[in-house]
Scaffold this active site. Structure first.
Site, PDB file in Angstrom:
ATOM      1  N   ARG A   1      -6.060   3.048 -15.889  1.00  0.00           N
ATOM      2  CA  ARG A   1      -6.102   3.790 -14.628  1.00  0.00           C
ATOM      3  C   ARG A   1      -6.735   5.183 -14.747  1.00  0.00           C
ATOM      4  O   ARG A   1      -7.528   5.550 -13.885  1.00  0.00           O
ATOM      5  CB  ARG A   1      -4.709   3.875 -13.989  1.00  0.00           C
ATOM      6  CG  ARG A   1      -4.075   2.495 -13.720  1.00  0.00           C
ATOM      7  CD  ARG A   1      -2.859   2.536 -12.813  1.00  0.00           C
ATOM      8  NE  ARG A   1      -3.236   2.905 -11.470  1.00  0.00           N
ATOM      9  CZ  ARG A   1      -3.114   4.099 -10.958  1.00  0.00           C
ATOM     10  NH1 ARG A   1      -2.572   5.081 -11.667  1.00  0.00           N
ATOM     11  NH2 ARG A   1      -3.521   4.359  -9.747  1.00  0.00           N
TER      12      ARG A   1
ATOM     13  N   GLY B   1       0.757  -1.253   0.000  1.00  0.00           N
ATOM     14  CA  GLY B   1       0.000   0.000   0.000  1.00  0.00           C
ATOM     15  C   GLY B   1       0.779   1.289   0.000  1.00  0.00           C
ATOM     16  O   GLY B   1       0.195   2.369  -0.191  1.00  0.00           O
TER      17      GLY B   1
ATOM     18  N   TYR C   1      -0.079  -1.958 -12.234  1.00  0.00           N
ATOM     19  CA  TYR C   1      -1.498  -1.894 -12.594  1.00  0.00           C
ATOM     20  C   TYR C   1      -1.684  -1.298 -13.985  1.00  0.00           C
ATOM     21  O   TYR C   1      -2.680  -0.625 -14.255  1.00  0.00           O
ATOM     22  CB  TYR C   1      -2.306  -1.140 -11.520  1.00  0.00           C
ATOM     23  CG  TYR C   1      -2.072  -1.702 -10.130  1.00  0.00           C
ATOM     24  CD1 TYR C   1      -2.481  -2.991  -9.810  1.00  0.00           C
ATOM     25  CD2 TYR C   1      -1.379  -0.982  -9.151  1.00  0.00           C
ATOM     26  CE1 TYR C   1      -2.229  -3.539  -8.557  1.00  0.00           C
ATOM     27  CE2 TYR C   1      -1.119  -1.525  -7.899  1.00  0.00           C
ATOM     28  CZ  TYR C   1      -1.550  -2.803  -7.611  1.00  0.00           C
ATOM     29  OH  TYR C   1      -1.296  -3.348  -6.368  1.00  0.00           O
TER      30      TYR C   1
ATOM     31  N   CYS D   1     -13.813   3.853 -28.780  1.00  0.00           N
ATOM     32  CA  CYS D   1     -15.061   4.599 -28.977  1.00  0.00           C
ATOM     33  C   CYS D   1     -15.779   4.864 -27.658  1.00  0.00           C
ATOM     34  O   CYS D   1     -16.883   4.358 -27.430  1.00  0.00           O
ATOM     35  CB  CYS D   1     -15.952   3.823 -29.919  1.00  0.00           C
ATOM     36  SG  CYS D   1     -15.080   3.455 -31.435  1.00  0.00           S
TER      37      CYS D   1
HETATM   38  N1  LLP Z   1      -1.641  -6.922  -0.541  1.00  0.00           N
HETATM   39  C1  LLP Z   1      -2.967  -6.993  -0.761  1.00  0.00           C
HETATM   40  C2  LLP Z   1      -3.776  -7.920   0.030  1.00  0.00           C
HETATM   41  C3  LLP Z   1      -3.566  -6.166  -1.740  1.00  0.00           C
HETATM   42  O1  LLP Z   1      -4.884  -6.230  -1.938  1.00  0.00           O
HETATM   43  C4  LLP Z   1      -2.767  -5.269  -2.482  1.00  0.00           C
HETATM   44  C5  LLP Z   1      -3.348  -4.419  -3.522  1.00  0.00           C
HETATM   45  C6  LLP Z   1      -1.389  -5.255  -2.231  1.00  0.00           C
HETATM   46  C7  LLP Z   1      -0.857  -6.089  -1.245  1.00  0.00           C
HETATM   47  C8  LLP Z   1      -0.438  -4.356  -2.971  1.00  0.00           C
HETATM   48  O2  LLP Z   1      -0.718  -3.015  -2.754  1.00  0.00           O
HETATM   49  P1  LLP Z   1       0.272  -1.903  -3.347  1.00  0.00           P
HETATM   50  O3  LLP Z   1       1.575  -2.007  -2.604  1.00  0.00           O
HETATM   51  O4  LLP Z   1       0.441  -2.184  -4.784  1.00  0.00           O
HETATM   52  O5  LLP Z   1      -0.424  -0.633  -3.096  1.00  0.00           O
HETATM   53  N2  LLP Z   1      -5.555  -1.312  -9.492  1.00  0.00           N
HETATM   54  C9  LLP Z   1      -5.402  -0.290  -8.485  1.00  0.00           C
HETATM   55  C10 LLP Z   1      -4.698  -0.802  -7.242  1.00  0.00           C
HETATM   56  C11 LLP Z   1      -5.366  -2.010  -6.614  1.00  0.00           C
HETATM   57  C12 LLP Z   1      -4.651  -2.521  -5.395  1.00  0.00           C
HETATM   58  C13 LLP Z   1      -5.235  -3.800  -4.933  1.00  0.00           C
HETATM   59  N3  LLP Z   1      -4.591  -4.451  -3.844  1.00  0.00           N
HETATM   60  C14 LLP Z   1      -4.667   0.902  -9.099  1.00  0.00           C
HETATM   61  O6  LLP Z   1      -4.349   0.871 -10.277  1.00  0.00           O
HETATM   62  O7  LLP Z   1      -4.428   1.891  -8.416  1.00  0.00           O
END
Ligand code: LLP
Length: 421
Positions: A314, A239, A375, A346
């Site tokens: 995104r 996160g 992503y 489109c």
């Molecule tokens: N662990 C779990 C349980 C998760 O659900 C996620 C992301 C992560 C780790 C990794 O999080 P990060 O370090 O990447 O923030 N598609 C969206 C982001 C979706 C994130 C989902 N879960 C975007 O493009 O912003």
């Protein structure tokens, strides 16, 4: 910091000019920098130095096997959320004992495949899922290591579609019910409870919500230990956010995040796992696209690119900002002008940016979307029967296509026409 810099008037990925890659593979394409991937992984690894830890890359961010192997060879584990990701991690050479299985609805088949192939732990999201894991483990004569994901009811202060730690979100069990659920887990012979899991959301640009969540996890660890559970591993999720605009964003550094983990949880003597995705891959990748047309509209000019929302969703999905830069460096003093930057799909939603200041561009010019490594490719689709775009990995002065552009025949021949037609 990344390794996409202008040199002699053109944008490079490490030591490779992007124009060379465009000439070799065509546009649009994704390109990743090995040095940036490794650097970001190492920042986390170093931030937790002195603590027993494993950085499990959340491969949902960018899951090409070449990226996984690059990180695995540097010592990363993987966080997977589906059988496909699990099998992909295995195919890339990641051993089962370094794979953490997360995800809200693991099926019996997914659980079986992971138990047979080896898994570090399942991060359990609900009591029915816990019972399913127990049943599959018993049927295989195995014991499944688990943590239970708790929902700490903390506001991650991020985009609503990627916040996961509030009680109204579908993730984890309410922290208030943890004692009961852990007691239930302890009574199931196919499970071995090893710890606690938490993940509160993605693209967090402030450490305060992490701190609030981790303090609750620290209290819970002590309470569960007092209740007789051997809590020895804490999975703290991912996160940590990245800067999407060069100019004015400075999210917390992995080093500060690591210090926060040590400060809030260090005294417990637990093994620490983290699951960063975006911070490792996000600024390690670009999407490169070509201007097809410049179109003068009513009071605005449109840059129509060959990349579209199906390639990088995104902006359409989260109103996300990506810096877009010309691949040929603008000459100093040239007056920038505003463009609406769009793809050819489109839908009005196929808009990457409105009124974005760019140097004057013409058909055939290349542009690069920054911060597109996480992503990006993984969320792309073949909407409008547009082929998934290639992925390229750069390492120093070498580059390789790590996913080729499919041919139209490959795409079209996946359909089958029923005999009655
Ligand atoms: N662990 C779990 C349980 C998760 O659900 C996620 C992301 C992560 C780790 C990794 O999080 P990060 O370090 O990447 O923030 N598609 C969206 C982001 C979706 C994130 C989902 N879960 C975007 O493009 O912003």
């Amino acid at each position: 910091m990344d390794h996409f810099l202008y040199r002699d008037g053109a944008l490079y990925a490490e030591d490779v000019p992007l124009t060379d890659i465009a000439a070799a593979v065509g546009t649009p394409f994704y390109v990743y920098s090995t040095a940036t991937l490794l650097r970001h992984f190492q920042l986390f690894d170093e931030a937790l130095e002195g603590t027993d830890h494993l950085v499990c890359y959340a491969m949902k961010a960018a899951s090409n096997q070449a990226i996984l192997r690059t990180l695995a060879q540097a010592g990363a584990g993987m966080d997977v959320v589906s059988m496909g990701e699990y099998l992909r991690a295995k195919a890339a050479g990641v051993p089962g004992e370094k794979i953490v299985f997360s995800g809200v609805g693991k099926t019996a088949e997914e659980i079986r495949v992971a138990l047979e192939g080896g898994v570090r732990q399942f991060n359990v999201e609900s009591e029915p899922e816990m019972e399913a894991i127990n049943a599959v483990a018993l049927s295989l004569g195995k014991v499944a290591p688990i943590t239970i994901r708790v929902n700490p009811d903390v506001d991650a202060k991020t985009h609503a579609k990627i916040a996961t730690g509030k009680s109204e979100n579908k993730f984890g069990i309410p922290i208030a019910r943890a004692s009961a659920v852990y007691a239930h887990a302890a009574a199931l012979p196919g499970l071995e409870v090893v710890g606690i899991d938490v993940h509160i959301g993605s693209q967090l640009t402030d450490l305060a919500p992490f701190e609030a969540a981790y303090r609750k996890v620290a209290d819970l660890t002590e309470r569960l230990r007092a209740e007789g559970h051997d809590i020895r591993r804490l999975d703290l999720g991912g996160g940590l956010g990245i800067p999407y605009t060069r100019s004015n964003e400075a999210p917390p550094l992995p080093l500060d995040y690591g210090a926060l983990i040590k400060r809030t949880l260090g005294h417990l003597g637990c093994e620490i796992e983290i699951e960063p995705g975006r911070l490792i891959a996000g600024n390690a990748g670009l999407m490169v696209s070509k201007v097809i047309y410049v179109k003068s509209g009513e009071g605005r000019d449109f840059l129509i690119l060959d990349g579209a929302m199906n390639d990088l969703i995104r902006p359409a999905m989260y109103d996300a900002h990506h810096d877009i830069v010309p691949v040929i460096e603008p000459v100093p003093g040239v007056e920038p002008q505003p463009y609406d930057i769009v793809g050819p799909v489109c839908e009005t939603g196929d808009t990457f940016a409105k009124g974005r200041l760019m140097p004057p561009l013409a058909a055939g010019d290349l542009v690069a979307f920054r911060s597109a490594g996480a992503y990006g490719a993984v969320m792309s689709s073949e909407y409008n029967t547009r082929p998934l775009i290639p992925e390229v990995l750069v390492n120093g002065d070498q580059f390789a296509v790590i996913r080729a552009r499919p041919s139209f025949d490959e795409i079209i021949n996946r359909d089958t026409i029923p005999s009655w037609l």
